[in-house]
Motif scaffolding. Structure first.
Motif, PDB file in Angstrom:
ATOM      1  N   LEU A   4       2.625  -3.995  13.739  1.00  0.00           N
ATOM      2  CA  LEU A   4       2.684  -2.610  13.150  1.00  0.00           C
ATOM      3  C   LEU A   4       3.534  -1.983  14.109  1.00  0.00           C
ATOM      4  O   LEU A   4       3.339  -2.009  15.308  1.00  0.00           O
ATOM      5  CB  LEU A   4       1.500  -2.157  12.618  1.00  0.00           C
ATOM      6  N   ILE A 191      -7.287  -0.532  12.600  1.00  0.00           N
ATOM      7  CA  ILE A 191      -6.572  -0.477  11.395  1.00  0.00           C
ATOM      8  C   ILE A 191      -6.278  -2.116  10.930  1.00  0.00           C
ATOM      9  O   ILE A 191      -6.089  -2.377  10.049  1.00  0.00           O
ATOM     10  CB  ILE A 191      -5.595   0.577  11.285  1.00  0.00           C
ATOM     11  N   GLU A 192      -5.515  -2.414  12.191  1.00  0.00           N
ATOM     12  CA  GLU A 192      -4.964  -3.552  11.911  1.00  0.00           C
ATOM     13  C   GLU A 192      -6.028  -4.885  11.409  1.00  0.00           C
ATOM     14  O   GLU A 192      -5.555  -5.481  10.716  1.00  0.00           O
ATOM     15  CB  GLU A 192      -4.528  -4.296  13.436  1.00  0.00           C
ATOM     16  N   LEU A 195      -6.410  -4.046   7.911  1.00  0.00           N
ATOM     17  CA  LEU A 195      -5.249  -4.818   7.110  1.00  0.00           C
ATOM     18  C   LEU A 195      -5.235  -6.321   6.932  1.00  0.00           C
ATOM     19  O   LEU A 195      -5.030  -6.958   5.955  1.00  0.00           O
ATOM     20  CB  LEU A 195      -4.019  -4.440   8.019  1.00  0.00           C
ATOM     21  N   GLU A 196      -5.559  -7.018   8.025  1.00  0.00           N
ATOM     22  CA  GLU A 196      -5.725  -8.142   7.969  1.00  0.00           C
ATOM     23  C   GLU A 196      -6.683  -8.865   6.840  1.00  0.00           C
ATOM     24  O   GLU A 196      -6.410  -9.890   6.238  1.00  0.00           O
ATOM     25  CB  GLU A 196      -6.048  -8.973   9.361  1.00  0.00           C
ATOM     26  N   PHE A 198      -7.482  -7.151   4.203  1.00  0.00           N
ATOM     27  CA  PHE A 198      -7.021  -6.843   2.684  1.00  0.00           C
ATOM     28  C   PHE A 198      -5.970  -7.768   2.692  1.00  0.00           C
ATOM     29  O   PHE A 198      -6.150  -8.454   1.470  1.00  0.00           O
ATOM     30  CB  PHE A 198      -6.448  -5.508   2.946  1.00  0.00           C
ATOM     31  N   ARG A 199      -5.034  -8.331   3.376  1.00  0.00           N
ATOM     32  CA  ARG A 199      -4.228  -9.321   3.179  1.00  0.00           C
ATOM     33  C   ARG A 199      -4.515 -10.698   3.085  1.00  0.00           C
ATOM     34  O   ARG A 199      -4.092 -11.462   2.128  1.00  0.00           O
ATOM     35  CB  ARG A 199      -3.240  -9.574   4.636  1.00  0.00           C
ATOM     36  N   ASP A 213       0.771  -4.020   2.372  1.00  0.00           N
ATOM     37  CA  ASP A 213       0.126  -3.246   3.588  1.00  0.00           C
ATOM     38  C   ASP A 213       0.041  -1.647   3.166  1.00  0.00           C
ATOM     39  O   ASP A 213      -0.625  -1.048   3.543  1.00  0.00           O
ATOM     40  CB  ASP A 213       1.096  -3.345   4.923  1.00  0.00           C
ATOM     41  N   SER A 214       1.234  -1.169   2.379  1.00  0.00           N
ATOM     42  CA  SER A 214       1.124   0.208   1.912  1.00  0.00           C
ATOM     43  C   SER A 214      -0.112   0.691   1.116  1.00  0.00           C
ATOM     44  O   SER A 214      -0.666   1.437   1.363  1.00  0.00           O
ATOM     45  CB  SER A 214       2.416   0.499   1.201  1.00  0.00           C
ATOM     46  N   ALA A 216      -2.879  -1.215   1.221  1.00  0.00           N
ATOM     47  CA  ALA A 216      -4.052  -1.350   2.307  1.00  0.00           C
ATOM     48  C   ALA A 216      -4.252   0.012   3.008  1.00  0.00           C
ATOM     49  O   ALA A 216      -5.355   0.346   3.177  1.00  0.00           O
ATOM     50  CB  ALA A 216      -3.825  -2.520   3.105  1.00  0.00           C
ATOM     51  N   LEU A 217      -3.099   0.298   3.516  1.00  0.00           N
ATOM     52  CA  LEU A 217      -3.287   1.556   4.367  1.00  0.00           C
ATOM     53  C   LEU A 217      -3.776   3.015   3.611  1.00  0.00           C
ATOM     54  O   LEU A 217      -4.374   3.640   4.021  1.00  0.00           O
ATOM     55  CB  LEU A 217      -1.697   1.888   4.819  1.00  0.00           C
ATOM     56  N   TRP A 229     -13.251   0.833   3.960  1.00  0.00           N
ATOM     57  CA  TRP A 229     -12.597   1.248   2.585  1.00  0.00           C
ATOM     58  C   TRP A 229     -13.138   2.476   1.993  1.00  0.00           C
ATOM     59  O   TRP A 229     -14.151   2.958   2.097  1.00  0.00           O
ATOM     60  CB  TRP A 229     -12.868   0.106   1.859  1.00  0.00           C
TER      61      TRP A 229
END
Length: 312
Positions: A4, A191-192, A195-196, A198-199, A213-214, A216-217, A229
């Motif tokens: 990111l 945040i990272e 994100l992981e 969520f991915r 990612d959008s 997720a953010l 969340w």
């Protein structure tokens, strides 16, 4: 792990700064001037909150509406552990009047002490009524998963504001057991790491990759020095309603031909009422609007067209 560019900038732009006040600061919120003009920032989000609200059984439920366009207005309702931002990439594809909302316990709407599908059906009903009043037209509710189960409840379908309900793989399954968390979420240290997580969730590999990612953010809130969340964890595992009785408004369930839940949804439909139409969408899974947005919009329009023709 994907890089990111600037985590601190993402933090400032996308993360909720409060724990329970979900009225402000939520990345991805849409207000209709921005929907109409397409004012999005470089990460693909409209950077403003939902400006409209209704009261539903005591909870403040937030929504937004762009009343301009042709045809019956579409009210887009997210699924569980989600929010209205799951629909934002579809908005440029729609020429109909359209609205988005956050169910109670999700996104920008208030949290409750406890949740039920009756409450969520009430949320959808109140917003549909408000949208019908503002547009002067009956509303087509398009709702994903948990939102679809809520939208199929009689209180939604019997309402004069609702022309039809299109549920995206959302069918009551009373025997389904969804484990509730016995302890509060500990969140994520960065945040990272969120994100992981969520991915790696089920079906994310099927999504159009620019959306992962959008979305997720837009789903992250700050909780002290950690991240979590933007939904109430108590919304997970709410028992499904026992049945869906007949009602005046037509209803259809979209089923992804490649969905991991296809067999379970079909079992529920086989025991359901004959008036509930099943429409299979080829080449997609459970999150079909994230996988093939154009195909999804085409399917929704075909269903709406058939409902309009059938009703004269």
């Amino acid at each position: 792990m994907r890089e990111l560019h600037d985590l601190q900038a993402l933090e400032n732009a996308f993360v909720l700064s409060t724990v329970h006040d979900h009225s402000f600061g939520f990345a991805g919120h849409l207000s209709h001037p921005n929907i109409r003009r397409g004012n999005v920032n470089k990460m693909g989000h409209v950077s403003c909150r939902l400006p409209l609200s209704v009261r539903s059984a005591g909870a403040l439920v937030r929504y937004d509406l762009d009343p301009e366009g042709d045809g019956h207005p579409l009210l887009l309702v997210h699924g569980g552990r989600a929010h209205h931002g799951w629909w934002q990439h579809l908005l440029p594809l729609l020429t109909e009047p359209r609205a988005v909302m956050d169910l109670s316990g999700h996104g920008a709407s208030e949290w409750r002490d406890a949740y039920s599908y009756d409450d969520w059906a009430g949320d959808v009903t109140r917003v549909a009524e408000a949208c019908a009043l503002r547009t002067g037209r009956q509303i087509v509710v398009v709702a994903h998963s948990l939102g679809g189960i809520a939208a199929l409840q009689p209180s939604v379908r019997m309402n004069d504001a609702v022309l039809a309900v299109i549920s995206v793989e959302g069918v009551p399954m009373p025997s389904l057991s969804i484990r509730r968390s016995s302890s509060p979420s500990r969140g994520f240290t960065s945040i990272e790491s969120a994100l992981e997580h969520f991915r790696r969730a089920r079906d994310r590999g099927r999504w159009r990759q620019d959306l992962v990612d959008s979305v997720a953010l837009a789903s992250i809130r700050r909780d002290g020095d950690r991240y979590d969340w933007a939904h109430d964890p108590r919304t997970v595992g709410v028992p499904h309603p026992r049945s869906i009785d007949s009602a005046p408004s037509p209803a259809a369930v979209l089923v992804g031909a490649q969905s991991a839940y296809r067999a379970t949804v079909d079992d529920a439909l086989s025991a359901g009422p004959a008036w509930l139409s099943r429409i299979e969408v080829p080449g997609v899974g459970h999150d079909m609007m994230m996988e093939a947005p154009e195909r999804f919009v085409t399917t929704v329009r075909e269903v709406v067209r058939s409902v309009t023709v059938d009703r004269g």
